[in-house]
Design a protein around this motif. Sequence first.
Motif, PDB file in Angstrom:
ATOM      1  N   THR A 262      36.531  31.479  18.753  1.00  0.00           N
ATOM      2  CA  THR A 262      36.885  32.575  17.844  1.00  0.00           C
ATOM      3  C   THR A 262      35.653  33.378  17.449  1.00  0.00           C
ATOM      4  O   THR A 262      35.723  34.597  17.290  1.00  0.00           O
ATOM      5  CB  THR A 262      37.581  32.016  16.590  1.00  0.00           C
ATOM      6  OG1 THR A 262      38.710  31.232  16.991  1.00  0.00           O
ATOM      7  CG2 THR A 262      38.046  33.137  15.671  1.00  0.00           C
ATOM      8  N   GLU A 263      34.520  32.696  17.305  1.00  0.00           N
ATOM      9  CA  GLU A 263      33.279  33.391  16.971  1.00  0.00           C
ATOM     10  C   GLU A 263      32.888  34.356  18.083  1.00  0.00           C
ATOM     11  O   GLU A 263      32.484  35.501  17.815  1.00  0.00           O
ATOM     12  CB  GLU A 263      32.169  32.380  16.728  1.00  0.00           C
ATOM     13  CG  GLU A 263      30.838  33.010  16.313  1.00  0.00           C
ATOM     14  CD  GLU A 263      29.734  31.991  16.166  1.00  0.00           C
ATOM     15  OE1 GLU A 263      28.937  32.091  15.214  1.00  0.00           O
ATOM     16  OE2 GLU A 263      29.647  31.077  17.014  1.00  0.00           O
ATOM     17  N   ALA A 264      32.991  33.922  19.322  1.00  0.00           N
ATOM     18  CA  ALA A 264      32.664  34.793  20.454  1.00  0.00           C
ATOM     19  C   ALA A 264      33.597  36.003  20.492  1.00  0.00           C
ATOM     20  O   ALA A 264      33.167  37.137  20.772  1.00  0.00           O
ATOM     21  CB  ALA A 264      32.757  34.013  21.760  1.00  0.00           C
ATOM     22  N   THR A 265      34.868  35.774  20.179  1.00  0.00           N
ATOM     23  CA  THR A 265      35.830  36.880  20.125  1.00  0.00           C
ATOM     24  C   THR A 265      35.461  37.855  19.011  1.00  0.00           C
ATOM     25  O   THR A 265      35.509  39.078  19.186  1.00  0.00           O
ATOM     26  CB  THR A 265      37.250  36.325  19.894  1.00  0.00           C
ATOM     27  OG1 THR A 265      37.585  35.427  20.945  1.00  0.00           O
ATOM     28  CG2 THR A 265      38.266  37.452  19.844  1.00  0.00           C
ATOM     29  N   ALA A 266      35.092  37.322  17.856  1.00  0.00           N
ATOM     30  CA  ALA A 266      34.739  38.165  16.712  1.00  0.00           C
ATOM     31  C   ALA A 266      33.484  38.983  16.995  1.00  0.00           C
ATOM     32  O   ALA A 266      33.394  40.159  16.602  1.00  0.00           O
ATOM     33  CB  ALA A 266      34.535  37.299  15.471  1.00  0.00           C
ATOM     34  N   ILE A 267      32.507  38.388  17.680  1.00  0.00           N
ATOM     35  CA  ILE A 267      31.287  39.124  18.026  1.00  0.00           C
ATOM     36  C   ILE A 267      31.628  40.320  18.919  1.00  0.00           C
ATOM     37  O   ILE A 267      31.128  41.437  18.723  1.00  0.00           O
ATOM     38  CB  ILE A 267      30.285  38.193  18.725  1.00  0.00           C
ATOM     39  CG1 ILE A 267      29.728  37.175  17.730  1.00  0.00           C
ATOM     40  CG2 ILE A 267      29.135  38.991  19.347  1.00  0.00           C
ATOM     41  CD1 ILE A 267      28.883  36.083  18.370  1.00  0.00           C
TER      42      ILE A 267
END
Length: 354
Positions: A246-251
């Motif tokens: 999810t962090e990679a998606t948010a970035i």
Amino acid sequence: MSSVTTTLLSYARRPYWRVAVLSAGAAAAAYGLGSLSPHVSAVVAAITALVSVRPTFHSSLREALRQVLGVVIGAVFAFAALELVGASVLALFGAIVACFITASILRLGEEGAVAVGVTVILVVGPQFSTLAIEARLFGVVVGSALALVVSYFTRPGTPHGRALADVVELGERASALLTGIGTALADREGHLAAVLADRWLAEAEDILARTTETKHLAEDAVAGARWSPMIGHAEAQAVLAQVKLTEATAITLVGMCRDLQVAAGRDSAMPPGMATSLSHVLLATAGAITEQAETARGNPAETLDDDAVVMGAATRTRKQAASVVRGLDDTRPLLLGGSLLRDTEKITEILSGR
């Protein structure tokens, strides 16, 4: 009366006030239990209970073990210092330095070293005797035990369970943001308002910031699996992997919103055909994010199959939009469209584990 009750209940649900009330209760209960026996130091029990309460059970267990270890080490060094040089400021100084050295060897960290040093002062006190050491040792045990029990109720659920619930909610927020952007592009026929783009970027950055906070909680849960029987190491690792996804998606989402903000600042509209095709891509990508987030509720970090319906829709709409973008003559919308398409492809690759 009902409004007052509602207000009190709302405060009670806040983590800060829950910890405050439970910490006060643990300290008071420890003091009360210590007062019932001459073999337990009530003051030490209350202090230990107060400083040992943590927001999670495994953190409190770790702190309780530190306190018990601290009182043993502190008592040994205090006894040695008093036997060698007698009761004096120099003896206290030497004992505390020795405690810091020992804490470093045992890798207790700075907090653990301070706990050991504080224990020296609590155990030795103004008068030194074997009875005093025993009473204070039992006080530490009583206080640590109560803190451990109280810490179980500071927050409902397990640490990795809370992290999973938080990250699924953040995934749904990311999907909702992409849906809002896609809908706005279609409804406004490519006209980007600076105020709207600023709002999108602020939301994306908030999602990323909260995902980073959740990542710290998930990492703490993985570390706490060594201390707590309530945390399965494999489950905690899976939740951490979901948070990283999810962090990679948010970035990537933040980068998309920054591109849209720059485009809105130029006060130039996208070609209507490009805006419509990009809208379809963003809506399909949002659907893929939602699908993965829903899957993660039962199977954290479970990636989407390339043959899934949502993945097929994302790929199909992206190809259609790419053909529209390639046909543009204006460089700026071409670059913007290409950048957004690359970012949506990156998101689907993250969701599929590629």
